[in-house]
Write a protein that holds these residues in place. Structure first.
Motif, PDB file in Angstrom:
ATOM      1  N   LEU A   1     -10.098  -8.380  -0.108  1.00 55.48           N
ATOM      2  CA  LEU A   1     -10.017  -9.820   0.135  1.00 55.48           C
ATOM      3  C   LEU A   1      -8.674 -10.424  -0.245  1.00 55.48           C
ATOM      4  CD1 LEU A   1     -13.551 -10.941  -1.102  1.00 55.48           C
ATOM      5  CD2 LEU A   1     -12.752 -10.814   1.270  1.00 55.48           C
ATOM      6  N   VAL A   2      -7.907  -9.752  -1.095  1.00 55.15           N
ATOM      7  CA  VAL A   2      -6.614 -10.302  -1.512  1.00 55.15           C
ATOM      8  C   VAL A   2      -5.706 -10.610  -0.318  1.00 55.15           C
ATOM      9  CG1 VAL A   2      -4.447  -9.730  -2.692  1.00 55.15           C
ATOM     10  CG2 VAL A   2      -6.631  -9.384  -3.845  1.00 55.15           C
ATOM     11  N   PRO A   3      -5.583  -9.739   0.689  1.00 60.94           N
ATOM     12  CA  PRO A   3      -4.715 -10.080   1.830  1.00 60.94           C
ATOM     13  C   PRO A   3      -5.119 -11.353   2.557  1.00 60.94           C
ATOM     14  CG  PRO A   3      -5.195  -7.739   1.841  1.00 60.94           C
ATOM     15  CD  PRO A   3      -6.077  -8.369   0.805  1.00 60.94           C
ATOM     16  N   LEU A   4      -6.388 -11.747   2.482  1.00 57.92           N
ATOM     17  CA  LEU A   4      -6.817 -12.972   3.158  1.00 57.92           C
ATOM     18  C   LEU A   4      -6.185 -14.210   2.536  1.00 57.92           C
ATOM     19  CD1 LEU A   4     -10.635 -12.215   3.626  1.00 57.92           C
ATOM     20  CD2 LEU A   4      -8.784 -11.891   5.275  1.00 57.92           C
ATOM     21  N   LEU A   5      -5.743 -14.094   1.270  1.00 58.68           N
ATOM     22  CA  LEU A   5      -5.122 -15.233   0.611  1.00 58.68           C
ATOM     23  C   LEU A   5      -3.774 -15.577   1.207  1.00 58.68           C
ATOM     24  CD1 LEU A   5      -5.928 -14.317  -3.110  1.00 58.68           C
ATOM     25  CD2 LEU A   5      -7.195 -15.848  -1.587  1.00 58.68           C
ATOM     26  N   VAL A   6      -3.127 -14.635   1.879  1.00 60.83           N
ATOM     27  CA  VAL A   6      -1.801 -14.869   2.483  1.00 60.83           C
ATOM     28  C   VAL A   6      -1.890 -14.699   3.992  1.00 60.83           C
ATOM     29  CG1 VAL A   6      -0.473 -14.265   0.421  1.00 60.83           C
ATOM     30  CG2 VAL A   6      -1.225 -12.463   1.996  1.00 60.83           C
TER      31      VAL A   6
ATOM     32  N   ARG B   1      -5.238  -9.689   7.003  1.00 61.12           N
ATOM     33  CA  ARG B   1      -6.564  -9.212   7.405  1.00 61.12           C
ATOM     34  C   ARG B   1      -7.221  -8.461   6.254  1.00 61.12           C
ATOM     35  NH1 ARG B   1      -3.343  -8.075  11.855  1.00 61.12           N
ATOM     36  NH2 ARG B   1      -3.143  -5.897  11.185  1.00 61.12           N
ATOM     37  N   PHE B   2      -8.522  -8.317   6.354  1.00 64.52           N
ATOM     38  CA  PHE B   2      -9.269  -7.623   5.312  1.00 64.52           C
ATOM     39  C   PHE B   2      -8.785  -6.178   5.212  1.00 64.52           C
ATOM     40  CE2 PHE B   2     -13.062  -5.248   3.826  1.00 64.52           C
ATOM     41  CZ  PHE B   2     -13.257  -5.906   2.620  1.00 64.52           C
ATOM     42  N   LEU B   3      -8.470  -5.741   3.993  1.00 67.36           N
ATOM     43  CA  LEU B   3      -7.960  -4.392   3.713  1.00 67.36           C
ATOM     44  C   LEU B   3      -6.616  -4.120   4.397  1.00 67.36           C
ATOM     45  CD1 LEU B   3     -11.197  -2.175   3.834  1.00 67.36           C
ATOM     46  CD2 LEU B   3      -9.900  -2.879   1.815  1.00 67.36           C
ATOM     47  N   GLU B   4      -5.809  -5.153   4.584  1.00 68.04           N
ATOM     48  CA  GLU B   4      -4.461  -4.959   5.122  1.00 68.04           C
ATOM     49  C   GLU B   4      -3.523  -4.660   3.947  1.00 68.04           C
ATOM     50  OE1 GLU B   4      -1.113  -7.274   7.886  1.00 68.04           O
ATOM     51  OE2 GLU B   4      -3.039  -8.204   7.425  1.00 68.04           O
ATOM     52  N   HIS B   5      -3.400  -3.385   3.641  1.00 71.49           N
ATOM     53  CA  HIS B   5      -2.681  -2.985   2.431  1.00 71.49           C
ATOM     54  C   HIS B   5      -1.184  -3.252   2.505  1.00 71.49           C
ATOM     55  CE1 HIS B   5      -6.442  -1.352   1.286  1.00 71.49           C
ATOM     56  NE2 HIS B   5      -6.393  -0.280   2.066  1.00 71.49           N
ATOM     57  N   ALA B   6      -0.646  -3.369   3.695  1.00 72.86           N
ATOM     58  CA  ALA B   6       0.793  -3.626   3.820  1.00 72.86           C
ATOM     59  C   ALA B   6       1.189  -4.954   3.205  1.00 72.86           C
ATOM     60  CB  ALA B   6       1.196  -3.589   5.291  1.00 72.86           C
ATOM     61  N   VAL B   7       0.251  -5.870   3.057  1.00 74.83           N
ATOM     62  CA  VAL B   7       0.543  -7.181   2.474  1.00 74.83           C
ATOM     63  C   VAL B   7       1.048  -7.049   1.042  1.00 74.83           C
ATOM     64  CG1 VAL B   7      -0.562  -9.326   1.691  1.00 74.83           C
ATOM     65  CG2 VAL B   7      -1.074  -8.406   3.959  1.00 74.83           C
ATOM     66  N   PHE B   8       0.566  -6.050   0.312  1.00 76.55           N
ATOM     67  CA  PHE B   8       0.986  -5.878  -1.083  1.00 76.55           C
ATOM     68  C   PHE B   8       2.468  -5.516  -1.168  1.00 76.55           C
ATOM     69  CE2 PHE B   8      -3.567  -5.250  -1.173  1.00 76.55           C
ATOM     70  CZ  PHE B   8      -3.954  -5.945  -2.316  1.00 76.55           C
ATOM     71  N   ASP B   9       3.004  -4.892  -0.118  1.00 77.54           N
ATOM     72  CA  ASP B   9       4.434  -4.593  -0.061  1.00 77.54           C
ATOM     73  C   ASP B   9       5.226  -5.797   0.417  1.00 77.54           C
ATOM     74  OD1 ASP B   9       4.990  -2.077  -1.058  1.00 77.54           O
ATOM     75  OD2 ASP B   9       4.435  -1.047   0.776  1.00 77.54           O
TER      76      ASP B   9
ATOM     77  N   GLY C   1       5.610  -7.999  -2.831  1.00 81.52           N
ATOM     78  CA  GLY C   1       6.777  -7.260  -3.294  1.00 81.52           C
ATOM     79  C   GLY C   1       6.475  -6.164  -4.290  1.00 81.52           C
ATOM     80  N   LEU C   2       5.276  -5.598  -4.245  1.00 80.37           N
ATOM     81  CA  LEU C   2       4.910  -4.518  -5.159  1.00 80.37           C
ATOM     82  C   LEU C   2       5.519  -3.206  -4.683  1.00 80.37           C
ATOM     83  CD1 LEU C   2       1.140  -5.321  -5.815  1.00 80.37           C
ATOM     84  CD2 LEU C   2       3.100  -5.869  -7.267  1.00 80.37           C
ATOM     85  N   TYR C   3       6.072  -2.441  -5.618  1.00 80.86           N
ATOM     86  CA  TYR C   3       6.669  -1.152  -5.283  1.00 80.86           C
ATOM     87  C   TYR C   3       5.557  -0.193  -4.861  1.00 80.86           C
ATOM     88  CZ  TYR C   3       9.331   3.172  -5.805  1.00 80.86           C
ATOM     89  OH  TYR C   3       9.941   4.388  -5.579  1.00 80.86           O
ATOM     90  N   HIS C   4       5.649   0.337  -3.638  1.00 82.98           N
ATOM     91  CA  HIS C   4       4.608   1.192  -3.067  1.00 82.98           C
ATOM     92  C   HIS C   4       3.247   0.496  -3.112  1.00 82.98           C
ATOM     93  CE1 HIS C   4       7.233   4.524  -2.416  1.00 82.98           C
ATOM     94  NE2 HIS C   4       7.446   4.770  -3.719  1.00 82.98           N
TER      95      HIS C   4
ATOM     96  N   ALA D   1      -2.625   0.234  -3.202  1.00 86.40           N
ATOM     97  CA  ALA D   1      -3.818  -0.473  -2.749  1.00 86.40           C
ATOM     98  C   ALA D   1      -4.809   0.494  -2.107  1.00 86.40           C
ATOM     99  CB  ALA D   1      -3.435  -1.571  -1.766  1.00 86.40           C
ATOM    100  N   LEU D   2      -4.293   1.401  -1.291  1.00 87.65           N
ATOM    101  CA  LEU D   2      -5.159   2.397  -0.665  1.00 87.65           C
ATOM    102  C   LEU D   2      -5.805   3.298  -1.711  1.00 87.65           C
ATOM    103  CD1 LEU D   2      -6.264   3.897   1.800  1.00 87.65           C
ATOM    104  CD2 LEU D   2      -4.115   5.204   1.883  1.00 87.65           C
ATOM    105  N   GLU D   3      -4.993   3.748  -2.683  1.00 84.05           N
ATOM    106  CA  GLU D   3      -5.553   4.595  -3.735  1.00 84.05           C
ATOM    107  C   GLU D   3      -6.536   3.826  -4.613  1.00 84.05           C
ATOM    108  OE1 GLU D   3      -2.288   6.268  -5.837  1.00 84.05           O
ATOM    109  OE2 GLU D   3      -1.849   7.777  -4.285  1.00 84.05           O
ATOM    110  N   GLY D   4      -6.291   2.546  -4.809  1.00 81.65           N
ATOM    111  CA  GLY D   4      -7.237   1.742  -5.579  1.00 81.65           C
ATOM    112  C   GLY D   4      -8.595   1.660  -4.900  1.00 81.65           C
ATOM    113  N   VAL D   5      -8.573   1.489  -3.574  1.00 84.57           N
ATOM    114  CA  VAL D   5      -9.842   1.469  -2.835  1.00 84.57           C
ATOM    115  C   VAL D   5     -10.565   2.809  -2.967  1.00 84.57           C
ATOM    116  CG1 VAL D   5     -10.845   1.343  -0.520  1.00 84.57           C
ATOM    117  CG2 VAL D   5      -9.113  -0.311  -1.219  1.00 84.57           C
ATOM    118  N   GLU D   6      -9.801   3.893  -2.884  1.00 79.62           N
ATOM    119  CA  GLU D   6     -10.408   5.228  -2.955  1.00 79.62           C
ATOM    120  C   GLU D   6     -10.936   5.538  -4.360  1.00 79.62           C
ATOM    121  OE1 GLU D   6     -10.803   7.415  -0.554  1.00 79.62           O
ATOM    122  OE2 GLU D   6      -9.646   6.537   1.072  1.00 79.62           O
TER     123      GLU D   6
END
Length: 224
Positions: free
Chosen positions: A119-124, A127-135, A139-142, A147-152
């Motif tokens: 849900l975090v990507p929806l704040l900006v 889309r739901f589970l759009e992990h590229a938003v964290f980059d 501005g998070l390094y990798h 994010a993908l590993e956190g889900v797993e």
């Protein structure tokens, strides 16, 4: 003659009621230990294998983002390790060691973590589970990888492991729990037992049937 046949019939019903009561008592005597046979070979083998199996499950979970594996596979292996321990040391001791709160906590925590990361990507406006938003946005390094590993790791793996363990305990309760609690016929007894209507279950029903046959025999004697 008819009175004799009536008395014999009542006596047969009394015998069936007593046998039914005995069968029900034997069924209720089925405890949690009748499905478990202690084996030193199995217990020793599981003591050796279980740590490696659990470690392999963690390996699959942590390396699923960049190599074969993932939360589903790792969670299944971790859950199966607990099943292996239950088969070796008994279901009830394992259930006491790994309480229902732990299993429910794993499932609930996994669902919560999965939902938060998704849900975090929806704040900006993502889309739901759009992990590229964290980059890109945070501005998070990798960030995408983490994010993908956190889900797993904290999402899918605990959910799968909790489902495997919880289903096993739920199914096992049908074989090791109280007979009246799981048998569809209720207090009438376990599968395969025959019940006599009006027997009332137990010694009380057999006594009532015996008193009835005595009264019938006495009445027939007076009429004769």
């Amino acid at each position: 003659m008819s009175n004799d046949r009536g008395a014999d019939g009542n006596g047969a019903e009394t015998g069936e009621a007593s046998q039914s009561s005995t069968n029900r008592a034997a069924g209720r005597a089925m405890g949690a230990d009748d499905t478990y046979v202690e084996s030193q070979v199995i217990m020793t083998t599981v003591r050796v294998v279980a740590p490696f199996a659990f470690t392999y499950g963690l390996f699959l979970t942590f390396h699923g983002g960049g190599s074969p594996g993932g939360g589903f596979q790792g969670g299944a292996v971790i859950g199966t390790t607990v099943l292996m321990i239950a088969f070796a040391f008994g279901i009830e001791p394992t259930r006491d060691w790994l309480s229902n709160r732990v299993v429910v906590g794993l499932a609930s925590g996994g669902v919560l973590a999965f939902a938060l990361i998704g849900l975090v990507p929806l704040l900006v406006d993502g889309r739901f589970l759009e992990h590229a938003v964290f980059d890109e946005e945070f501005g998070l390094y990798h960030g995408k990888k983490y994010a993908l590993e956190g889900v797993e790791i904290v999402g899918i793996a605990p959910i799968v492991a909790a489902i495997v363990i919880g289903l096993f305990f739920a199914i096992a309760a049908g074989f090791t729990g109280d007979v009246d609690a799981w048998h569809p016929a209720g207090p009438e007894g376990p599968p395969g037992t025959e019940t006599t209507p009006g027997a009332g279950g137990g010694e009380a029903g057999a006594t009532a049937a015996g008193d009835g046959s005595d009264r019938d025999a006495a009445t027939g004697g007076e009429q004769s």
